[in-house]
Design a protein around this motif. Sequence first.
Motif, PDB file in Angstrom:
ATOM      1  N   ALA A 313       0.824  -1.207   0.000  1.00 43.26           N
ATOM      2  CA  ALA A 313       0.000   0.000   0.000  1.00 43.26           C
ATOM      3  C   ALA A 313       0.860   1.260   0.000  1.00 43.26           C
ATOM      4  N   VAL A 314       1.920   1.287   0.796  1.00 48.48           N
ATOM      5  CA  VAL A 314       2.785   2.463   0.873  1.00 48.48           C
ATOM      6  C   VAL A 314       3.422   2.757  -0.478  1.00 48.48           C
ATOM      7  N   PHE A 315       3.940   1.731  -1.126  1.00 40.59           N
ATOM      8  CA  PHE A 315       4.645   1.996  -2.382  1.00 40.59           C
ATOM      9  C   PHE A 315       3.708   2.100  -3.576  1.00 40.59           C
ATOM     10  N   ASP A 316       2.498   1.583  -3.451  1.00 43.60           N
ATOM     11  CA  ASP A 316       1.483   1.845  -4.480  1.00 43.60           C
ATOM     12  C   ASP A 316       1.072   3.312  -4.456  1.00 43.60           C
ATOM     13  N   VAL A 317       0.880   3.854  -3.267  1.00 43.27           N
ATOM     14  CA  VAL A 317       0.504   5.263  -3.191  1.00 43.27           C
ATOM     15  C   VAL A 317       1.672   6.143  -3.626  1.00 43.27           C
ATOM     16  N   ALA A 318       2.901   5.706  -3.392  1.00 41.83           N
ATOM     17  CA  ALA A 318       4.062   6.447  -3.886  1.00 41.83           C
ATOM     18  C   ALA A 318       4.060   6.502  -5.414  1.00 41.83           C
ATOM     19  N   ARG A 319       3.792   5.380  -6.030  1.00 42.93           N
ATOM     20  CA  ARG A 319       3.735   5.339  -7.496  1.00 42.93           C
ATOM     21  C   ARG A 319       2.656   6.283  -8.024  1.00 42.93           C
ATOM     22  N   ASP A 320       1.511   6.308  -7.350  1.00 43.87           N
ATOM     23  CA  ASP A 320       0.406   7.142  -7.811  1.00 43.87           C
ATOM     24  C   ASP A 320       0.676   8.628  -7.605  1.00 43.87           C
ATOM     25  N   LEU A 321       1.313   8.982  -6.485  1.00 45.50           N
ATOM     26  CA  LEU A 321       1.470  10.395  -6.140  1.00 45.50           C
ATOM     27  C   LEU A 321       2.727  11.038  -6.722  1.00 45.50           C
ATOM     28  N   LEU A 322       3.688  10.246  -7.119  1.00 42.35           N
ATOM     29  CA  LEU A 322       4.937  10.802  -7.642  1.00 42.35           C
ATOM     30  C   LEU A 322       4.868  11.111  -9.135  1.00 42.35           C
ATOM     31  N   GLY A 323       3.726  10.906  -9.725  1.00 41.24           N
ATOM     32  CA  GLY A 323       3.477  11.384 -11.086  1.00 41.24           C
ATOM     33  C   GLY A 323       4.403  10.848 -12.156  1.00 41.24           C
ATOM     34  N   GLY A 324       4.588   9.545 -12.196  1.00 42.21           N
ATOM     35  CA  GLY A 324       5.414   8.941 -13.236  1.00 42.21           C
ATOM     36  C   GLY A 324       6.891   8.903 -12.934  1.00 42.21           C
ATOM     37  N   GLU A 325       7.308   9.459 -11.789  1.00 44.41           N
ATOM     38  CA  GLU A 325       8.729   9.491 -11.450  1.00 44.41           C
ATOM     39  C   GLU A 325       9.303   8.090 -11.302  1.00 44.41           C
ATOM     40  N   ILE A 326       8.545   7.204 -10.691  1.00 50.31           N
ATOM     41  CA  ILE A 326       9.031   5.842 -10.505  1.00 50.31           C
ATOM     42  C   ILE A 326       9.218   5.140 -11.846  1.00 50.31           C
ATOM     43  N   GLU A 327       8.307   5.373 -12.783  1.00 53.22           N
ATOM     44  CA  GLU A 327       8.331   4.653 -14.057  1.00 53.22           C
ATOM     45  C   GLU A 327       9.345   5.208 -15.054  1.00 53.22           C
ATOM     46  N   THR A 328       9.556   6.531 -15.062  1.00 48.67           N
ATOM     47  CA  THR A 328      10.299   7.117 -16.186  1.00 48.67           C
ATOM     48  C   THR A 328      11.569   7.862 -15.819  1.00 48.67           C
ATOM     49  N   SER A 329      11.713   8.329 -14.584  1.00 47.37           N
ATOM     50  CA  SER A 329      12.873   9.140 -14.236  1.00 47.37           C
ATOM     51  C   SER A 329      14.071   8.261 -13.889  1.00 47.37           C
ATOM     52  N   ASP A 330      15.273   8.832 -14.058  1.00 46.00           N
ATOM     53  CA  ASP A 330      16.483   8.059 -13.760  1.00 46.00           C
ATOM     54  C   ASP A 330      17.373   8.783 -12.752  1.00 46.00           C
ATOM     55  N   ALA A 336      15.777   4.876  -6.341  1.00 46.32           N
ATOM     56  CA  ALA A 336      15.521   4.338  -4.998  1.00 46.32           C
ATOM     57  C   ALA A 336      14.040   4.020  -4.815  1.00 46.32           C
ATOM     58  N   TRP A 337      13.162   4.917  -5.242  1.00 50.47           N
ATOM     59  CA  TRP A 337      11.724   4.652  -5.151  1.00 50.47           C
ATOM     60  C   TRP A 337      11.328   3.459  -6.002  1.00 50.47           C
ATOM     61  N   ARG A 338      11.904   3.372  -7.203  1.00 49.54           N
ATOM     62  CA  ARG A 338      11.571   2.263  -8.101  1.00 49.54           C
ATOM     63  C   ARG A 338      12.013   0.936  -7.493  1.00 49.54           C
TER      64      ARG A 338
END
Length: 372
Positions: A313-330, A336-338
């Motif tokens: 739940a914690v890291f799902d909400v992180a994925r949702d609230l960080l606006g694509g940072e986990i998926e696309t940023s380097d 670290a979040w990814r």
Amino acid sequence: VEVRDFRAGVRGWIHQVGESLVPGVEDQSVEAQLNHQRRVQRLLFDAGWMRWGWPTRIGGLGGSPILRAVLGEELTSRALVHTTSWSMHEVLGPAVAEFGRPELVEEIFPLLLRGEEFWCQGFSEPEAGSDLGSMRTTARPRSDGWVINGEKLWTSWAHHATRSIVLARTGDAGSRGISAFLVDMDTPGVTASPLETMAGVDEFCSTSFIGVEVPAERLLGELDAGWRVAQFILSCERGPIFWQRGAWLAYHLGLLLDTAHDGASASALGEAYQLLWAFRATSKSTQDRIAAGDLPGAEASVDKIMIAAADQAVFDVARDLLGGEIETSDTARSRAWRREWAYSRAATIYGGTSEIQKDIVASRLLGLPRSA
């Protein structure tokens, strides 16, 4: 020492030592993580904090096991160490102290606490995950000890470990024919092959044992009683390491507070918060039981179910609230979040799947029939 005084002392020491406890962010490799932990453990040991909560006969300073939980909480709630690697001495140390030969334990335990040694756990196999009773690794007697042959899978940190607690079959089929051994990882015939996970780290290994000679005194506990050692270790997994994992999750949840800008995002944060603090309330009672010398049984499956749900739940909400940072940023922060999000996917699998834990709760706690 009182828990309140101990916590205050640890906090004061952290403030005094300062930046040398903070891990680097650019190098997020397993090797960098473990090297940093070794430095922190050495500082803690030399200052005495690492020794509290462990018996004096093995190099500790005595006191309640709660002190170890507090130390882990204070470190992980600041992300000064990573919970995945910090947990290993809490998982394996108590079992070696309980079942190992006293002269061996007295020699090696201070090395574990000071970070000069790192231990791993050889339980799961390619055909024996949650069902350890079906394992195929064998230990055959010889005049001065045992010879182990087999393969272990998902062995965390095996390629960096000094020793491993290995379960092997010494008797009949099923759980009653299993024994536990403390095996030096540099013994000829031991090969640890790292496996890279979707989190981009090589934490796990496939570990083979081919003609590995183990001295007789490395048997932990009694012959064919390895299941008792395994159950002891699994009980320890539900103790201080779950508590410090909760602190690690709380730290990451705190980083997300400023990202909630509307009702929906605030509600998502609140749901994760509720799951996490419900777990911590349950886990606190588990810590108290352990401190009183009462290792949890089937009840600890509730802790495992709850921490897995909170973790995801914690890291799902992180994925949702960080606006694509986990998926696309380097960036280092994004990596670290990814890594944490990817690792949380396994929370319902490692240490006993949530399905197995729910079956334990249903059959052993609620007394429900196994068939509908």
